[in-house]
Write a protein that holds these residues in place. Structure first.
Motif, PDB file in Angstrom:
ATOM      1  N   THR A 107      72.655  30.433  18.626  1.00 29.05           N
ATOM      2  CA  THR A 107      73.579  31.099  19.577  1.00 29.05           C
ATOM      3  C   THR A 107      74.348  32.160  18.967  1.00 29.05           C
ATOM      4  OG1 THR A 107      73.947  28.711  20.647  1.00 29.05           O
ATOM      5  CG2 THR A 107      75.593  30.412  21.054  1.00 29.05           C
ATOM      6  N   GLY A 110      72.069  35.355  19.199  1.00 24.97           N
ATOM      7  CA  GLY A 110      72.125  35.562  20.428  1.00 24.97           C
ATOM      8  C   GLY A 110      70.981  35.102  21.499  1.00 24.97           C
ATOM      9  N   ASP A 143      76.683  30.063  24.780  1.00 21.79           N
ATOM     10  CA  ASP A 143      77.491  31.409  24.257  1.00 21.79           C
ATOM     11  C   ASP A 143      79.228  31.342  24.651  1.00 21.79           C
ATOM     12  OD1 ASP A 143      75.448  32.652  23.457  1.00 21.79           O
ATOM     13  OD2 ASP A 143      75.002  33.928  25.166  1.00 21.79           O
ATOM     14  N   PHE A 169      81.634  31.397  21.432  1.00 22.09           N
ATOM     15  CA  PHE A 169      82.227  32.714  21.187  1.00 22.09           C
ATOM     16  C   PHE A 169      83.624  32.884  22.122  1.00 22.09           C
ATOM     17  CE2 PHE A 169      77.632  33.842  20.748  1.00 22.09           C
ATOM     18  CZ  PHE A 169      78.024  34.412  19.243  1.00 22.09           C
TER      19      PHE A 169
END
Length: 335
Positions: free
Chosen positions: A43, A46, A53, A57
């Motif tokens: 993750t 990317g 995600d 993030f």
């Protein structure tokens, strides 16, 4: 002897670094949303799904980074306070510095009447102003001409200011609207709220600028931890160095609590733990205390988020459950 101590420091740094990484990974992977350990690196690179995600993030990574930075800042702040005042009980949460920052932030929040996210870069400055005013008052009331700061008096004066500022907070709460009271209550409990990227970018400059100064001043801290005549005899400009370092300690504590809320005891415990592991020289135990502070705060938050299924226990309460008995133990040994 020096070689043995250096090896001992490296050994404990390696152990604490591994522990830091384990707690960091656990803090990212544990929670209501699913993000297994084996999916963290993909993750990060990317290759995660939209859900992964978002969890990493937006929710977990900024929170755990804020906790790590705040734990480091509080540990270094507590180390400076204990060394400069020669008081094993000195800590920004116990002696009222955090409370001063909290009053400043609360007043600003109540008068701003806007989304606090818009003031991410201002909050540390507001907290620093409130904390500095409180620290100045504590210093003046604790200082005795010709004798310097009396350790027990410092704690008593600081605790007195902390109670007085708690009363001010109650007055502010009683005059605030319900939505505003929720924010203040979260801050008082040490419920980490500044968990978005803007708060990290607002916090980082304080760490980047002030940490190198503290580590550069390690020898000065060693001398300040001795008695005043010895420090002066070795060429230290006592008042000047003490004032500089106290300002740094207040700034680090204020910047930390401006995004984490009223968290105490990190700055109390970590210097003592580090000294027991590698000895009293600041060159050796400052890095140990820094890593310990980050790990301890991340661990407290992870425990608070996972111990109950239906509720989250604020990190400040978990740390207090660990730190309060330790404070009583230290108080007994000092008095």
């Amino acid at each position: 002897m020096r070689e043995y101590k250096s090896k001992n420091v490296i050994k404990w740094l390696a152990i604490l670094l591994v522990l830091f990484i384990v707690v960091f990974v656990a803090g990212i992977s544990i929670g209501s949303g699913s993000l297994t350990v084996d999916r963290i690196i993909p993750t990060l690179l990317g290759y995660g799904s939209f859900k992964e995600d978002f969890i990493l993030f937006t929710v977990r990574l900024p929170r755990i980074l804020i906790l790590a930075l705040a734990g480091m800042a509080l540990a270094v702040s507590g180390t400076i306070l204990q060394s400069v005042t020669r008081n094993d009980l000195a800590e920004p949460g116990i002696i009222g510095i955090n409370a001063g920052a909290g009053v400043g932030i609360t007043i600003f929040y109540l008068f701003a009447k806007a989304d606090i996210m818009n003031f991410a870069y201002v909050m540390p400055l507001v907290g620093f102003a409130g904390a500095l005013a409180t620290a100045s008052c504590i210093y003046l009331f604790s200082y005795e001409k010709g004798k310097g700061i009396h350790p027990v008096r410092l704690v008593l004066v600081g605790v007195g200011f902390a109670f007085a500022l708690s009363g001010v907070m109650m007055i502010l709460i009683s005059s605030a609207e319900r939505s505003e009271v929720d924010f203040i209550a979260q801050w008082l409990a040490g419920n980490v709220w500044g968990t978005d990227w803007p708060f990290i970018f607002a916090f980082l400059p304080w760490i980047i600028i002030l940490f190198p100064i503290v580590f550069f001043k390690a020898n000065v801290l060693n001398l300040l931890a001795l008695n005043e005549p010895t420090a002066i005899g070795l060429g230290i400009h006592l008042k000047q160095e003490r004032l500089k370092l106290l300002c740094i300690a207040v700034a680090l504590a204020a910047a930390a609590v401006s995004v984490t809320g009223g968290i105490a005891f990190i700055g109390l415990m970590t210097p003592h733990i580090a000294k027991r592991l590698v000895g009293p020289r600041h060159q050796f135990f400052l890095p140990i205390a820094t890593l310990t502070g980050a790990t301890l705060l991340m661990f407290a938050d992870t425990i608070g988020r996972s111990v109950l299924e239906t509720a989250t226990i604020p990190a400040g309460i978990v740390v207090a459950l660990i730190g309060a008995p330790y404070f009583l133990y230290l108080l007994k040994s000092v008095i």
